[in-house]
Design an enzyme around this catalytic site. Structure first.
Site, short mmCIF file in Angstrom:
data_model
loop_
_atom_site.label_atom_id
_atom_site.label_comp_id
_atom_site.label_asym_id
_atom_site.label_seq_id
_atom_site.Cartn_x
_atom_site.Cartn_y
_atom_site.Cartn_z
N GLU A 322 0.82 -1.23 0.00
CA GLU A 322 0.00 0.00 0.00
C GLU A 322 0.85 1.27 0.00
O GLU A 322 0.43 2.31 0.53
CB GLU A 322 -0.98 0.00 1.18
CG GLU A 322 -1.97 -1.15 1.10
CD GLU A 322 -2.91 -1.26 2.29
OE1 GLU A 322 -2.96 -0.35 3.13
OE2 GLU A 322 -3.63 -2.27 2.36
N GLU A 414 -5.30 -8.27 -0.06
CA GLU A 414 -6.05 -8.03 1.17
C GLU A 414 -7.46 -7.65 0.78
O GLU A 414 -7.67 -7.01 -0.25
CB GLU A 414 -5.51 -6.83 1.97
CG GLU A 414 -4.22 -7.04 2.68
CD GLU A 414 -3.83 -5.81 3.51
OE1 GLU A 414 -4.72 -5.05 3.95
OE2 GLU A 414 -2.62 -5.62 3.69
#
Ligand code: CA
Length: 475
Positions: A322, A414
């Site tokens: 991320e 995720e």
């Protein structure tokens, strides 16, 4: 950990001029001029040059303004839909909502472009015969020139062998990659963050996931200074013995400059807000203490990776996750230092430490953030839609496909809500695996309700632990 990737991060959308395409000629193609469509609240214009046909449709300025097309498809199946459009410079990226045969289907992002240009396309499911495709204003103020419907080129990976970027990858690592490649597009592997959640799944659903996610967080040198004692590696070894697949991410606590005040405690030192560690300075000053501390941290993680390599365990390794979000220090200074650090990680672990049990997973679908084909085995995206949204996460999927153009697999590294396997199959959105985050993302009964989890884990399209082959001897 998770953050919702905001709209602002989805900017580059469907037009990825930087990624070269190996275009195959479609068997079937149909172009419909917008000015020939059924117009509601919009009008035909010729004011801006560069359109094709007799003009373009403009004045999408009310939410329900629309243009509707009838498209004949030769057979039922997946088609590629492209549109030619323009969005005036300075007015920001636009959205259009697509209603397909009366049902809201997809959104398309239209990045700013003063010239008319064609999008790279999204996948849509058409019925045999006539279909109705409607574009609804949504964020409005774009000009639509035409739509193009093409038969779908194959989703199969270009390179069947799908070689790993590290030529010295171990036998077990190659076996796992072979398995993932063989399953790609035929199924999705189930995954769950944190081994302790597996028992909950087993007790409540009666199934275990194929993949479990672990974290090197407490192995960071800063955590060792506070005498953290992680058992993640031992747990991963235990999971491998059960026959499961291991993935690791790393909430990397900055090696220095931790704020360590209430709300910014040292053990949240992976967050940008909890440290003043400057990744850009470190990566542009290889003689600095900061750079040496980063190397030192990589060397510390290498000790753990070597334990796993010694135990013949391949790892789906997703460092610097991320980054694009900016909420972790490694992404706080934009793409260049983050990519440099990722390449340093690759080089240090592969060439210096001789760690050959890693499948390298990069966690962004944005071209600006892509470290390059030489360092990435799998492209990934983290998806946190709102509670009960079980749609296939198709916009990021289309962006991932555009980025790697079937040269690499793409995966949901995720997620909060798990996409509905029936919809994944129907729309041929081929994520390699999903991995639900721990705690309330799995167990609050809202983000994933129990009926949904039961459906997912019992779907023939979803691979669970009991359905995995012996991956050590696979091929
Ligand atoms: Ca036109």
């Amino acid at each position: 950990m998770k953050k919702v990737l905001g709209i602002a991060l989805l900017v580059c959308g469907l037009l990825l001029s930087g990624c070269t395409k190996k275009e195959t000629v479609p068997k079937y193609e149909q172009v419909k001029q917008a000015e020939d469509g059924l117009l509601k609240g919009v009008k035909v214009s010729k004011k801006v040059s560069g359109y094709s046909g007799k003009g373009y449709v403009t004045n999408f300025n009310e939410p329900q303004d629309s243009v509707t097309f009838k498209v004949k498809a030769p057979s039922e199946g997946i088609y590629t839909l492209k549109i030619r459009y323009r969005v005036s410079t300075g007015s920001g990226d636009k959205h259009t909502k697509i209603v397909l045969n009366g049902e809201p289907s997809r959104e398309m992002i239209l990045p700013e472009s003063n010239e008319f240009r064609e999008t790279t396309g999204i996948k849509i499911m058409l019925n045999k015969g006539e279909n109705v495709i409607q574009f609804v204003s949504e964020w409005g103020y774009y000009d639509l020139d035409y739509i193009k419907v093409q038969s779908e080129s194959s989703h199969r990976l270009d390179n069947k062998e799908n070689k790993l970027v590290n030529p010295k990858a171990t036998k077990e690592t190659k076996s796992l990659m072979h398995f993932l490649t063989d399953q790609y597009g035929k199924s999705i592997l189930s995954g769950q963050q944190d081994l302790t959640e597996v028992e909950w799944l087993n007790n409540n659903i009666g199934k275990k996931p194929a993949i479990v996610g672990f974290d090197f967080l407490d192995y960071s040198n800063s955590a060792l200074q506070y005498e953290r004692n992680s058992k993640q590696v031992e747990q991963a070894i235990q999971w491998d013995k059960e026959g499961g697949i291991v993935t690791f991410s790393w909430h990397w606590i900055a090696p220095k400059h931790l704020t360590n005040k209430p709300g910014k405690e040292w053990d949240t030192g992976y967050l940008t807000k909890s440290t003043t560690f400057d990744v850009q300075y470190a990566m542009t000053h290889p003689n600095s203490e900061e750079y040496k501390l980063l190397l030192n941290d990589i060397d510390t993680i290498a000790i753990q990776l070597k334990k796993l390599q010694k135990a013949n365990i391949p790892i789906l390794f997703r460092p610097l996750h991320e980054a694009e979000g900016g909420w972790f220090w490694w992404g706080a200074k934009g793409p260049e230092p983050a990519k440099k650090l990722y390449i340093l990680l690759y080089d240090r672990l592969t060439n210096y430490h001789k760690i050959n049990n890693l499948i390298w997973v990069w966690n962004s679908v944005s071209p600006e953030w892509y470290p390059g084909d030489k360092y990435v085995d799998i492209i990934s995206y983290d998806s946190y839609p709102s509670a009960g949204d079980y749609l296939p996460v198709s916009i990021p999927y289309d962006r991932a496909l555009s980025l790697v153009n079937n040269r690499k697999m793409v995966t949901l590294s995720e997620n909060g809500p798990i996409p509905d396997p029936d919809l994944l199959k129907k729309y041929q959105v081929s994520w390699s695996w999903f991995l639900t985050w721990r705690g309330h993302f799995l167990k609050n009964g809202k983000l994933n309700d129990i009926d949904h989890l039961t459906k997912v884990y019992n779907s023939p399209y979803v691979i669970t632990l009991d359905e995995l082959p012996n991956l050590k001897s696979y091929k």
